[in-house]
Design an enzyme around this catalytic site. Structure first.
Site, PDB file in Angstrom:
ATOM      1  N   ASP A 106       0.804  -1.227   0.000  1.00 15.72           N
ATOM      2  CA  ASP A 106       0.000   0.000   0.000  1.00 15.72           C
ATOM      3  C   ASP A 106       0.839   1.280   0.000  1.00 15.72           C
ATOM      4  O   ASP A 106       0.307   2.370   0.173  1.00 15.72           O
ATOM      5  CB  ASP A 106      -0.922   0.002   1.227  1.00 15.72           C
ATOM      6  N   HIS A 122      27.380   7.654 -11.308  1.00 14.80           N
ATOM      7  CA  HIS A 122      25.999   7.631 -10.788  1.00 14.80           C
ATOM      8  C   HIS A 122      25.919   6.981  -9.412  1.00 14.80           C
ATOM      9  O   HIS A 122      24.962   6.290  -9.099  1.00 14.80           O
ATOM     10  CB  HIS A 122      25.059   6.931 -11.779  1.00 14.80           C
ATOM     11  N   ASP A 155      26.560  16.070  -5.604  1.00 19.99           N
ATOM     12  CA  ASP A 155      25.735  16.492  -6.747  1.00 19.99           C
ATOM     13  C   ASP A 155      24.301  16.443  -6.259  1.00 19.99           C
ATOM     14  O   ASP A 155      23.723  15.360  -6.118  1.00 19.99           O
ATOM     15  CB  ASP A 155      25.968  15.539  -7.929  1.00 19.99           C
ATOM     16  N   ASP A 186      20.399  21.832 -10.262  1.00 21.93           N
ATOM     17  CA  ASP A 186      21.320  20.696 -10.418  1.00 21.93           C
ATOM     18  C   ASP A 186      22.737  21.230 -10.221  1.00 21.93           C
ATOM     19  O   ASP A 186      23.308  21.836 -11.122  1.00 21.93           O
ATOM     20  CB  ASP A 186      21.121  20.113 -11.827  1.00 21.93           C
ATOM     21  N   HIS A 219      31.899  12.079 -19.682  1.00 22.31           N
ATOM     22  CA  HIS A 219      30.522  12.536 -19.925  1.00 22.31           C
ATOM     23  C   HIS A 219      30.545  13.887 -20.617  1.00 22.31           C
ATOM     24  O   HIS A 219      31.604  14.481 -20.812  1.00 22.31           O
ATOM     25  CB  HIS A 219      29.713  12.567 -18.620  1.00 22.31           C
ATOM     26  N   HIS A 233      23.486  19.755 -19.965  1.00 21.50           N
ATOM     27  CA  HIS A 233      22.184  19.359 -20.507  1.00 21.50           C
ATOM     28  C   HIS A 233      21.224  20.495 -20.244  1.00 21.50           C
ATOM     29  O   HIS A 233      21.478  21.358 -19.398  1.00 21.50           O
ATOM     30  CB  HIS A 233      21.707  18.058 -19.843  1.00 21.50           C
ATOM     31  N   HIS A 237      17.021  16.637 -16.675  1.00 18.65           N
ATOM     32  CA  HIS A 237      17.506  16.571 -18.059  1.00 18.65           C
ATOM     33  C   HIS A 237      16.329  17.010 -18.900  1.00 18.65           C
ATOM     34  O   HIS A 237      15.463  16.219 -19.268  1.00 18.65           O
ATOM     35  CB  HIS A 237      17.971  15.151 -18.421  1.00 18.65           C
ATOM     36  N   GLU A 284      29.014  21.394 -16.443  1.00 18.51           N
ATOM     37  CA  GLU A 284      29.469  20.464 -15.413  1.00 18.51           C
ATOM     38  C   GLU A 284      30.631  19.580 -15.836  1.00 18.51           C
ATOM     39  O   GLU A 284      30.513  18.351 -15.880  1.00 18.51           O
ATOM     40  CB  GLU A 284      28.299  19.590 -14.960  1.00 18.51           C
ATOM     41  N   TYR A 298      37.930  12.354 -13.465  1.00 21.76           N
ATOM     42  CA  TYR A 298      37.783  11.192 -12.579  1.00 21.76           C
ATOM     43  C   TYR A 298      38.959  10.264 -12.829  1.00 21.76           C
ATOM     44  O   TYR A 298      39.054   9.665 -13.906  1.00 21.76           O
ATOM     45  CB  TYR A 298      36.451  10.488 -12.860  1.00 21.76           C
ATOM     46  N   ARG A 334      33.953  17.063  -9.854  1.00 19.82           N
ATOM     47  CA  ARG A 334      33.032  17.689 -10.815  1.00 19.82           C
ATOM     48  C   ARG A 334      32.585  19.009 -10.213  1.00 19.82           C
ATOM     49  O   ARG A 334      32.402  19.101  -8.986  1.00 19.82           O
ATOM     50  CB  ARG A 334      31.822  16.790 -11.107  1.00 19.82           C
ATOM     51  N   GLU A 382      29.551  21.814 -11.042  1.00 17.93           N
ATOM     52  CA  GLU A 382      28.362  21.970 -11.891  1.00 17.93           C
ATOM     53  C   GLU A 382      27.552  23.183 -11.474  1.00 17.93           C
ATOM     54  O   GLU A 382      27.209  23.337 -10.299  1.00 17.93           O
ATOM     55  CB  GLU A 382      27.485  20.708 -11.781  1.00 17.93           C
TER      56      GLU A 382
HETATM   57  N1  GLY Z   1      22.565  15.244 -11.432  1.00 16.76           N
HETATM   58  C1  GLY Z   1      22.334  14.811 -12.738  1.00 16.76           C
HETATM   59  C2  GLY Z   1      23.254  15.433 -13.678  1.00 16.76           C
HETATM   60  O1  GLY Z   1      24.175  16.105 -13.265  1.00 16.76           O
HETATM   61  O2  GLY Z   1      23.082  15.360 -14.855  1.00 16.76           O
HETATM   62 MN    MN Z   2      23.602  17.842 -14.460  1.00 13.51          MN
HETATM   63 MN    MN Z   3      24.186  17.054 -11.335  1.00 14.98          MN
END
Ligand code: GLY
Ligand code: MN
Ligand code: MN
Length: 436
Positions: free
Chosen positions: A36, A239, A256, A267, A346, A350, A357, A380, A384, A401, A403
């Site tokens: 539930d 991730h 992040d 973000d 990466h 975005h 995103h 961002e 790494y 990172r 961002e």
């Molecule tokens: N936190 C998701 C990204 O940085 O795209």
């Molecule tokens: Mn991002």
């Molecule tokens: Mn992010």
């Protein structure tokens, strides 16, 4: 809050773009987590963009052409259910509060849709998102077809709605940017709090809890995505979300995290030393990422194309990786052969908006699209360094990172998240202040 007349105006723009026919958009379903217990409810972003209505079990129908109008199907009022689940608008109150032309109970959708689609040339829907929804739309069309002998014609054309709505969502209005500015300001405070709370021996989830508390304390709906709180080598897992490791003296902590406010995401990533002071090698990598980010942000302005911030970041990173002994050879070949991807795998950003995103194409007719005022994107870059052959020992397991959330303006850009410290001296000063 976004004023209701903006939603009305968006529906008008959609009618203009459709040219004719009927669009039908459901909001997101409620999802069961187990037994539930439900996942926290989150409306569909396309649906919300067009009406601002947050309840589940709702469908928006937009009729273009000569008889244009917008219709909401939603849950009926139900005093008994409202005792359990709280207030619901019901069609009557929803119609007035959200300025629909008509509103009906959701239970009437299947009987009303064939009438609404009769003699319409086109039905517009999100194709391919949910096979059950696609089948339902086709079923309504078939029901109209089955009435052919009574002189009714059925839509011959089923058109995907994404293209037109993606473009509408991509360029933000000042009211949306204001909401995103407030979302970013809350997330900035959460990042400052994370820096203050960082101590060797604490667990990553303790820092996550500080962040989420700061979000909710300021009225944010929720995190816009699962926060990443990654110390030491876990910062090299892009991730990472288990957030259960221990913060160690001498490690960096990568956070992040961004809140969602009134439907809009922020973000932000910051990386800082657990003990408040960068080591030499950490500082080398950190300053490199920061320089790459400055170069990328410097490339965010109208007329530049989507890829230019990324290309600017990659060039700085590739050169820095060579200077630090992470890569060999010349910068041109490191960029061309994508050797830098060993440490930066990466992309640099975005679109950002109702979704973290966010909606919007990155290319047009095969070419990266030009940036325009009102677009919001993240910048961002990262680096790494996993240990391995040829990797200098002193850089092993450092993951960084940085961002920020950036709006394209007529003059260039505005960094919505600039309040979160990112210069080495600023981070160390903030962290020192709390440790003395
Ligand atoms: N936190 C998701 C990204 O940085 O795209
Ligand atoms: Mn991002
Ligand atoms: Mn992010």
């Amino acid at each position: 809050m976004i004023p209701i007349d903006i939603y009305v105006e968006r529906r008008r723009r959609l009618m203009d773009a459709m040219g004719g026919g009927v669009a039908v958009l459901p909001t997101a379903p409620e999802r069961i987590r187990n037994r539930d217990a439900h996942y926290p409810y989150r409306f569909d972003s396309y649906f919300y963009h067009l009406c601002g209505f947050r309840e589940p079990d709702a469908v928006l129908v937009v009729v273009a052409g000569k008889d244009r109008r917008s219709i909401l199907f939603c849950r009926e009022k139900d005093p008994e259910r409202e005792v359990w689940d709280g207030y619901r608008y019901g069609p009557g109150e929803a119609r007035t509060a959200f300025a629909f032309d008509e509103a009906y109970a959701i239970g009437m959708l299947d009987t009303r849709m064939p009438d609404l689609l009769a003699d319409q040339a086109t039905v517009h829907s999100h194709l391919g998102d949910d096979p059950a929804w696609d089948a339902r739309v086709i079923d309504w069309v078939n029901q109209v077809r089955s009435r052919a002998r009574s002189g009714v014609t059925a839509p011959r054309d089923v058109r995907d709605l994404h293209a037109v709505l993606d473009e509408m969502r991509l360029i933000k209005r000042p009211e949306e940017i204001d909401t995103m500015r407030r979302a970013a300001a809350i997330s900035v405070q959460a990042h400052q709090r994370a820096m203050r709370a960082s101590r060797a021996g604490r667990r990553e989830y303790e820092i996550e809890a500080e962040i989420v508390h700061e979000f909710r304390r300021h009225g944010a709906d929720a995190p816009a995505y699962t926060p990443i709180v990654a110390a030491g080598e876990r910062a090299c897992v892009l991730h990472y979300v288990s957030n259960d490791g221990v913060l160690k003296d001498g490690d960096l902590l990568l956070v992040d995290a961004g809140c969602e406010l009134e439907g809009y995401a922020s973000d932000i990533t910051r990386t800082f030393p657990v003990n408040g002071t960068f080591s030499g090698p950490q500082r080398d990598i950190y300053e490199l990422v920061l320089a790459a980010q400055a170069a990328a942000i410097g490339a965010v302005r109208p007329g530049n194309t989507w890829n230019m911030p990324h290309d600017a970041a990659v060039r700085v990173l590739a050169q820095g990786m060579i200077d630090l002994g992470l890569l060999q050879g010349a910068v041109d070949s490191a960029v061309e052969t994508e050797a830098y991807k060993k440490f930066y795998m990466h992309r640099t950003g975005h679109w950002l908006g109702l979704d973290v995103h966010d909606a919007g194409d990155y290319k047009r007719d095969g070419a990266w699209r030009a940036l325009e005022p009102g677009m919001v994107l993240t910048v961002e870059p990262g680096c790494y360094v996993r240990p391995g052959e040829g990797v200098p020992e002193r850089f092993a397991n450092i993951g960084v990172r940085v961002e920020d959330d950036v709006v394209v303006t007529a003059a260039g850009c505005e960094v919505l998240s600039a309040g979160a410290p990112k210069q080495v001296a600023d981070i160390e000063a903030l962290m020192r202040a709390d440790r003395e």
